[in-house]
Design an enzyme around this catalytic site. Structure first.
Site, PDB file in Angstrom:
ATOM      1  N   GLY A   1      12.902  -5.641 -36.584  1.00 25.32           N
ATOM      2  CA  GLY A   1      14.244  -6.096 -36.566  1.00 25.32           C
ATOM      3  C   GLY A   1      14.930  -6.037 -35.213  1.00 25.32           C
ATOM      4  O   GLY A   1      14.491  -5.579 -34.208  1.00 25.32           O
TER       5      GLY A   1
ATOM      6  N   TYR B   1      18.030  -5.330 -17.032  1.00 25.54           N
ATOM      7  CA  TYR B   1      19.462  -5.492 -17.868  1.00 25.54           C
ATOM      8  C   TYR B   1      20.522  -5.585 -16.747  1.00 25.54           C
ATOM      9  O   TYR B   1      21.771  -5.835 -17.663  1.00 25.54           O
ATOM     10  CB  TYR B   1      19.721  -4.274 -18.948  1.00 25.54           C
TER      11      TYR B   1
ATOM     12  N   ASP C   1       7.326   0.728 -35.245  1.00 23.16           N
ATOM     13  CA  ASP C   1       8.694   0.368 -34.706  1.00 23.16           C
ATOM     14  C   ASP C   1       8.178  -1.121 -34.463  1.00 23.16           C
ATOM     15  O   ASP C   1       9.772  -1.153 -33.750  1.00 23.16           O
ATOM     16  CB  ASP C   1       9.730   1.501 -34.312  1.00 23.16           C
TER      17      ASP C   1
ATOM     18  N   GLN D   1       8.408  -8.457 -19.399  1.00 27.33           N
ATOM     19  CA  GLN D   1       8.385  -8.980 -20.125  1.00 27.33           C
ATOM     20  C   GLN D   1       6.613  -8.565 -20.377  1.00 27.33           C
ATOM     21  O   GLN D   1       6.127  -8.119 -21.709  1.00 27.33           O
ATOM     22  CB  GLN D   1       8.114 -10.785 -20.347  1.00 27.33           C
TER      23      GLN D   1
END
Length: 214
Positions: free
Chosen positions: A11, A47, A85, A58
């Protein structure tokens, strides 16, 4: 559903993947394989300046995720279930958003080379949530490097995840609207989820735990 040895929870940012992986590992007496976020050397810089540090960020994620998933081959999957996860393919979702066309072309060559060597999960649990819920959960967990995350970025990630899993067919898929669900503080939600996992029969299923219905 029998023979569940490798379960992935996926998610967008802030949806609660890691918390759920830990809770399910305890319930199912399994082990966790969790994403290494805190040790990422480029994430804080990304960020602050996404365009400058997107490619380094990445590629590090791609290689680190591959290294971690490769460890599954060393685990005894017939004795304990592994709860992770992240799905390896999720890396490509972020890459498509964060990289320019030339960077993505180069990234894609490496991704395809590594992807064919990864383990396919026995079950994927996709947690969905509204963007405002994700932003609030990101704020509450208080990671320093996420303080400057822009709502538009979370919105684009949310849309990309929904699109990806709408077409996902590689593993049985359980889709859960997690906007109003609290697996950590509402035991009934977690118990209902465990029951749903054990009753999965393959394909794609959608589920909302009864305890969280209003």
């Amino acid at each position: 559903m029998k023979n569940l040895h490798y379960i992935v929870i996926e998610g967008p940012l802030g949806v609660g993947k890691t918390s759920l992986a830990r809770l399910l590992a305890e319930k199912l007496e399994g082990e966790t394989l969790l994403e290494d976020v805190e040790g990422h050397p480029f994430l804080t810089k990304f960020y602050r300046d996404p365009k400058k540090y997107a490619f380094q960020t990445q590629i590090y994620f791609l290689l680190r995720r591959y290294q971690q998933i490769a460890e599954i081959h060393q685990m005894d999957l017939f004795k304990k279930v592994v709860l992770s996860d992240y799905l390896f393919e999720k890396d490509r979702i972020f890459a498509r958003i964060n990289l320019d066309d030339q960077e993505f072309w180069l990234y894609e060559q490496l991704f395809q080379l590594l992807h064919r060597k990864t383990v396919v999960p026995d079950l994927v649990i996709f947690l969905q949530a509204r963007t405002d819920v994700l932003l609030e959960r990101i704020r509450k967990r208080g990671r320093k490097f996420e303080k400057g995350v822009h709502p538009d970025y979370i919105e684009s990630l949310n849309d990309a995840f929904n699109s990806f899993f709408f077409h996902y067919q590689d593993s049985p898929l359980l889709v859960i609207d997690a906007s109003e669900i609290d697996f950590v503080h509402v035991p009934e939600d977690l118990d209902n989820l465990v029951a749903q996992i054990r009753n999965m029969e393959g394909g794609t299923q959608y589920y909302v735990p009864l305890a969280s219905r209003r």
